[in-house]
Design a protein around this motif. Structure first.
Motif, PDB file in Angstrom:
ATOM      1  N   GLY A 150       0.790  -1.274   0.019  1.00  0.00           N
ATOM      2  CA  GLY A 150      -0.097  -0.031   0.066  1.00  0.00           C
ATOM      3  C   GLY A 150       0.720   1.307   0.058  1.00  0.00           C
ATOM      4  O   GLY A 150       2.088   1.200   0.094  1.00  0.00           O
ATOM      5  N   GLN A 151       0.106   2.287   0.014  1.00  0.00           N
ATOM      6  CA  GLN A 151       0.964   3.645  -0.019  1.00  0.00           C
ATOM      7  C   GLN A 151       0.504   4.395   1.011  1.00  0.00           C
ATOM      8  O   GLN A 151      -0.639   4.383   1.560  1.00  0.00           O
ATOM      9  N   GLY A 152       1.183   5.441   1.226  1.00  0.00           N
ATOM     10  CA  GLY A 152       0.713   6.464   2.341  1.00  0.00           C
ATOM     11  C   GLY A 152       0.579   6.112   3.580  1.00  0.00           C
ATOM     12  O   GLY A 152       1.363   5.036   4.364  1.00  0.00           O
ATOM     13  N   GLY A 153      -0.572   6.428   4.288  1.00  0.00           N
ATOM     14  CA  GLY A 153      -0.915   5.928   5.679  1.00  0.00           C
ATOM     15  C   GLY A 153      -1.453   4.479   5.799  1.00  0.00           C
ATOM     16  O   GLY A 153      -1.534   4.133   6.781  1.00  0.00           O
ATOM     17  N   GLU A 154      -1.961   4.125   4.730  1.00  0.00           N
ATOM     18  CA  GLU A 154      -2.416   2.713   4.760  1.00  0.00           C
ATOM     19  C   GLU A 154      -1.382   1.959   4.154  1.00  0.00           C
ATOM     20  O   GLU A 154      -1.122   1.487   3.100  1.00  0.00           O
ATOM     21  N   ARG A 155      -0.551   1.210   5.319  1.00  0.00           N
ATOM     22  CA  ARG A 155       0.147   0.054   4.949  1.00  0.00           C
ATOM     23  C   ARG A 155       0.024  -1.295   5.258  1.00  0.00           C
ATOM     24  O   ARG A 155      -0.861  -1.584   6.196  1.00  0.00           O
ATOM     25  N   GLY A 156       0.866  -2.181   4.609  1.00  0.00           N
ATOM     26  CA  GLY A 156       0.352  -3.582   4.975  1.00  0.00           C
ATOM     27  C   GLY A 156       1.403  -4.023   6.112  1.00  0.00           C
ATOM     28  O   GLY A 156       1.720  -3.094   6.789  1.00  0.00           O
ATOM     29  N   ASP A 157       1.465  -5.648   6.422  1.00  0.00           N
ATOM     30  CA  ASP A 157       2.055  -6.075   7.480  1.00  0.00           C
ATOM     31  C   ASP A 157       3.558  -6.173   7.292  1.00  0.00           C
ATOM     32  O   ASP A 157       4.351  -6.802   8.136  1.00  0.00           O
ATOM     33  N   GLY A 158       4.032  -5.829   6.232  1.00  0.00           N
ATOM     34  CA  GLY A 158       5.499  -6.068   5.986  1.00  0.00           C
ATOM     35  C   GLY A 158       5.776  -7.555   5.301  1.00  0.00           C
ATOM     36  O   GLY A 158       6.854  -7.922   4.992  1.00  0.00           O
ATOM     37  N   GLN A 159       4.736  -8.289   5.151  1.00  0.00           N
ATOM     38  CA  GLN A 159       4.729  -9.810   4.694  1.00  0.00           C
ATOM     39  C   GLN A 159       3.945 -10.087   3.823  1.00  0.00           C
ATOM     40  O   GLN A 159       2.790  -9.509   3.334  1.00  0.00           O
ATOM     41  N   VAL A 160       4.287 -10.970   2.765  1.00  0.00           N
ATOM     42  CA  VAL A 160       3.513 -11.368   1.599  1.00  0.00           C
ATOM     43  C   VAL A 160       3.144 -12.945   1.693  1.00  0.00           C
ATOM     44  O   VAL A 160       4.314 -13.694   1.937  1.00  0.00           O
ATOM     45  N   THR A 161       2.028 -13.467   1.989  1.00  0.00           N
ATOM     46  CA  THR A 161       1.752 -15.039   1.978  1.00  0.00           C
ATOM     47  C   THR A 161       1.683 -15.474   0.504  1.00  0.00           C
ATOM     48  O   THR A 161       1.757 -14.831  -0.400  1.00  0.00           O
ATOM     49  N   ARG A 162       2.025 -17.015   0.433  1.00  0.00           N
ATOM     50  CA  ARG A 162       1.643 -17.560  -0.783  1.00  0.00           C
ATOM     51  C   ARG A 162       0.587 -17.216  -1.503  1.00  0.00           C
ATOM     52  O   ARG A 162       0.540 -16.969  -2.763  1.00  0.00           O
ATOM     53  N   GLN A 163      -0.567 -17.205  -0.893  1.00  0.00           N
ATOM     54  CA  GLN A 163      -1.888 -16.863  -1.474  1.00  0.00           C
ATOM     55  C   GLN A 163      -1.656 -15.371  -2.278  1.00  0.00           C
ATOM     56  O   GLN A 163      -2.057 -15.173  -3.325  1.00  0.00           O
ATOM     57  N   GLU A 164      -0.990 -14.422  -1.497  1.00  0.00           N
ATOM     58  CA  GLU A 164      -0.979 -13.102  -1.974  1.00  0.00           C
ATOM     59  C   GLU A 164      -0.097 -13.001  -3.276  1.00  0.00           C
ATOM     60  O   GLU A 164      -0.484 -12.327  -4.238  1.00  0.00           O
ATOM     61  N   PHE A 165       0.914 -13.712  -3.261  1.00  0.00           N
ATOM     62  CA  PHE A 165       1.756 -14.111  -4.290  1.00  0.00           C
ATOM     63  C   PHE A 165       1.273 -14.354  -5.490  1.00  0.00           C
ATOM     64  O   PHE A 165       1.445 -14.128  -6.444  1.00  0.00           O
ATOM     65  N   VAL A 166       0.460 -15.675  -5.270  1.00  0.00           N
ATOM     66  CA  VAL A 166      -0.203 -16.366  -6.386  1.00  0.00           C
ATOM     67  C   VAL A 166      -1.308 -15.293  -7.036  1.00  0.00           C
ATOM     68  O   VAL A 166      -1.434 -15.406  -8.027  1.00  0.00           O
ATOM     69  N   ASP A 167      -2.022 -14.611  -6.023  1.00  0.00           N
ATOM     70  CA  ASP A 167      -2.985 -13.701  -6.627  1.00  0.00           C
ATOM     71  C   ASP A 167      -2.492 -12.654  -7.289  1.00  0.00           C
ATOM     72  O   ASP A 167      -3.118 -12.393  -8.588  1.00  0.00           O
ATOM     73  N   TYR A 168      -1.212 -12.084  -7.158  1.00  0.00           N
ATOM     74  CA  TYR A 168      -0.548 -11.203  -7.980  1.00  0.00           C
ATOM     75  C   TYR A 168      -0.291 -11.592  -9.376  1.00  0.00           C
ATOM     76  O   TYR A 168      -0.731 -10.999 -10.310  1.00  0.00           O
ATOM     77  N   TYR A 169       0.217 -12.972  -9.242  1.00  0.00           N
ATOM     78  CA  TYR A 169       0.893 -13.705 -10.648  1.00  0.00           C
ATOM     79  C   TYR A 169      -0.588 -14.040 -11.352  1.00  0.00           C
ATOM     80  O   TYR A 169      -0.571 -14.221 -12.641  1.00  0.00           O
ATOM     81  N   THR A 170      -1.749 -14.298 -10.787  1.00  0.00           N
ATOM     82  CA  THR A 170      -2.713 -14.691 -11.325  1.00  0.00           C
ATOM     83  C   THR A 170      -3.452 -13.384 -12.180  1.00  0.00           C
ATOM     84  O   THR A 170      -3.883 -13.531 -13.307  1.00  0.00           O
ATOM     85  N   GLY A 171      -3.374 -12.323 -11.429  1.00  0.00           N
ATOM     86  CA  GLY A 171      -3.761 -10.957 -12.240  1.00  0.00           C
ATOM     87  C   GLY A 171      -2.702 -10.810 -13.309  1.00  0.00           C
ATOM     88  O   GLY A 171      -3.403 -10.345 -14.406  1.00  0.00           O
ATOM     89  N   VAL A 172      -1.255 -10.822 -13.359  1.00  0.00           N
ATOM     90  CA  VAL A 172      -0.583 -10.704 -14.457  1.00  0.00           C
ATOM     91  C   VAL A 172      -0.996 -11.848 -15.675  1.00  0.00           C
ATOM     92  O   VAL A 172      -0.939 -11.362 -16.446  1.00  0.00           O
TER      93      VAL A 172
END
Length: 296
Positions: A150-172
């Motif tokens: 995320g950007q600005g004041g809305e930040r994530g937790d500094g970690q990326v799960t396998r599902q998030e990684f797969v979700d990203y490349y599913t979009g790509v």
């Protein structure tokens, strides 16, 4: 009267248009808004998440979507169930490589990557915008990390799960027609060895043909392959790792002991595609079935 289906399509079009950052971005926003970590969003929280995602939906459209997905009228939506319906599909060939790249970076097997883990491996030089000098390597890396954080004041937790990684490349993946193009892109980005799929398909055909020539009597082809693996499974683990897999390929005449880098890379990619859960090992039956029935 709000056309809920049109609003739903509008949101999904925005997600697809943003490629890898689409589903990851909306998932991140949902979890940021879910401050009590209940895994559910009420109407107000859902509206805030959609606004944060900047999908340009009206309040009435957002309310209509909430009503659609709150099917049991409980007053809340399960985040995981909602995202499951929003995710696109990715072929098993592409998914196997995505999982392997994640596992390579996930050295401790925790199922979670830190932003620092990804910084060490991410190769921004392969990005078309960098190559065309539209953006610097630093800009591209920051944009990639912002997808998860995320950007600005809305930040994530500094970690990326396998599902998030797969979700990203599913979009790509949804914006790339060719499996080869997708594999080349992701291998370049993560500095992972690449081999053309045509070469891998050729290896599978060689394996299938070789197996047919060594079948004895009424023995099945899969059983014949299992016997070949047992020869090199010196630790009797009933599984083969990458090195044992290569030995088997040498024993069967598929790979030369003096094979060049390209042939070795193709064999390694073949192993990765068969090892769909990225465990680093194949059971006898898993391999034998994949050889005789793998579909790209």
């Amino acid at each position: 009267m709000v056309d809920v289906e049109a609003a739903d399509k509008k949101l999904q079009d925005v997600i697809r248009a943003r490629g890898g950052s689409g589903i990851v971005g909306i998932a991140r926003n949902f979890r940021i808004i879910d401050v009590d970590r209940s895994g559910h969003l009420n109407r107000e929280e859902f509206g805030r998440a959609i606004t944060l995602f900047r999908a340009n939906l009206t309040t009435a459209e957002t309310d209509g979507l909430f009503n659609k997905y709150d099917s049991d009228r409980s007053g809340s939506i399960s985040i995981d169930e909602y995202l499951r319906g929003m995710r696109g599909k990715i072929s098993k060939t592409r998914l196997a490589l995505v999982n392997r790249i994640f596992a390579t970076m996930d050295a401790d097997g925790s199922g979670v990557l830190t932003v620092e883990d990804m910084k060490l491996r991410y190769n921004a030089k392969a990005n078309p915008d960098v190559q065309s000098k539209k953006k610097t390597e630093e800009q591209v890396l920051r944009e990639f990390l912002d997808t998860f954080e995320g950007q600005g004041g809305e930040r994530g937790d500094g970690q990326v799960t396998r599902q998030e990684f797969v979700d990203y490349y599913t979009g790509v993946s949804s914006n790339i027609d060719s499996d080869d193009h997708f594999l080349l892109l992701i291998c370049n980005v993560w500095s992972f060895p690449y081999a053309p799929l045509a070469k891998v398909q050729e290896l599978i055909k060689m394996l299938q043909n070789k197996t047919k020539t060594i079948v004895k009597g009424n023995e099945s082809e899969e059983k014949t392959l299992i016997k070949q693996f047992k020869i090199i499974d010196t630790d009797n683990s009933n599984e083969v790792d990458m090195d044992e897999f290569k030995k088997c390929m040498v024993n069967m005449g598929i790979l030369s002991p003096a094979a060049d880098k390209d042939d070795n890379t193709a064999i390694e990619l073949l192993f990765v595609l068969f090892d769909t859960d990225a465990s680093g090992a194949l059971s006898y039956k898993e391999f034998a079935h994949a050889v005789m029935h793998y579909e790209f």
